[in-house]
Write an enzyme that holds these catalytic residues in place. Sequence first.
Site, PDB file in Angstrom:
ATOM      1  N   ASP A 140       0.814  -1.124   0.030  1.00  0.00           N
ATOM      2  CA  ASP A 140      -0.012   0.101  -0.052  1.00  0.00           C
ATOM      3  C   ASP A 140       1.001   1.279   0.060  1.00  0.00           C
ATOM      4  O   ASP A 140       1.971   1.266   0.492  1.00  0.00           O
ATOM      5  CB  ASP A 140      -1.089   0.086   1.333  1.00  0.00           C
ATOM      6  CG  ASP A 140      -2.019  -1.113   1.428  1.00  0.00           C
ATOM      7  OD1 ASP A 140      -2.149  -1.648   0.228  1.00  0.00           O
ATOM      8  OD2 ASP A 140      -2.596  -1.338   2.484  1.00  0.00           O
ATOM      9  N   ARG A 141       0.390   2.552  -0.266  1.00  0.00           N
ATOM     10  CA  ARG A 141       1.009   3.649  -0.539  1.00  0.00           C
ATOM     11  C   ARG A 141       1.703   3.969   0.688  1.00  0.00           C
ATOM     12  O   ARG A 141       2.853   4.314   0.970  1.00  0.00           O
ATOM     13  CB  ARG A 141       0.146   4.662  -1.169  1.00  0.00           C
ATOM     14  CG  ARG A 141       0.868   6.125  -1.055  1.00  0.00           C
ATOM     15  CD  ARG A 141      -0.123   7.183  -1.416  1.00  0.00           C
ATOM     16  NE  ARG A 141       0.487   8.374  -1.568  1.00  0.00           N
ATOM     17  CZ  ARG A 141       0.055   9.380  -2.037  1.00  0.00           C
ATOM     18  NH1 ARG A 141      -1.448   9.546  -2.417  1.00  0.00           N
ATOM     19  NH2 ARG A 141       0.483  10.668  -2.083  1.00  0.00           N
TER      20      ARG A 141
END
Length: 323
Positions: A140-141
């Site tokens: 995930d970012r």
Amino acid sequence: MSTDGQTHELTVAEGVDGRLDRFVARALDLSRTRVQALIADGRVTVGGAPAKKSDPAVPGTLVRVVVPPAEAVDIAAEDLPVDLVFEDDELAVVNKAAGMVVHPAPGHRSGTLVNALLWHMPDIAGVGGRLRPGIVHRLDRNTSGLLVVAKTDRAHQGLSDQLRRRKMKRLYLAAAWGHLDEATVTIDAPIGRDPRDRKRMSVLERGRAAVTRVRVRESWERADLLDVALKTGRTHQIRVHLAHLGHPVVGDDVYGLGWERGMGGPARAWAQELARRTPRQFLHAAQLAFDHPVSGERMRFAAPLPPDLAPVAAWARGRPEPA
């Protein structure tokens, strides 16, 4: 080996079974994703007829595969910092910083890890797919830590196969609100797109199988530091599973927002201070292990908590790091 711009004629040997796309991928050292794209484009024929990706590999059949030259990737290479933990001719291991998106997507056409990799490793263009060159798995970012990048098609195929067969081991460190009832927990709950909010994932009866193993590493005042091992790799899997368990990831503004406000007494003040000190979701890919796709050597990598999370853990233990 390079297969770009070539035509290959393959005969399915006796004893080979399974799907055609898997047979072609193994024979040509290509990823199954790329083979399926070739089939969809009509570049794979069986006995002279266009193949389907679900076709079986029938012994004695002649399979013709046309692999076009690699297309230019329409993703700009950008001179961005990349923390390379390891690199050879086949692969690289990267310690991704929080805040960096792994590959281009709507709203994130630049500044991604792929943009940076194309600058540092231009030969990955086209490996494993034009929009996600080199990418085997994602973070995930706002999750930091280790991921492996394939630099050749054979590496992409080999690493993807290990991921699918669960031979690639990924261990995360996560801080979760509250205390688990048991020291070790296996969460086996299917995950799918939340029907009420398409930007979120949730545990759904009709979702895809998802299994997460959790072990308590440290017990803090009102949170636990966990070792989390993925057996599958669904979108937001750790965050969704821990929230489903009733112990969302600290700092997760999607699945755990405001959780600490439900506490009372002195514990509430401690929890609010932990939340204030945590700059993003407390989730870090700390360990990664896999077999080298060419040499077969078992490779193991570790990355300590990054500078934005290490002081948080130190404070939670009651041993703040010096300024």
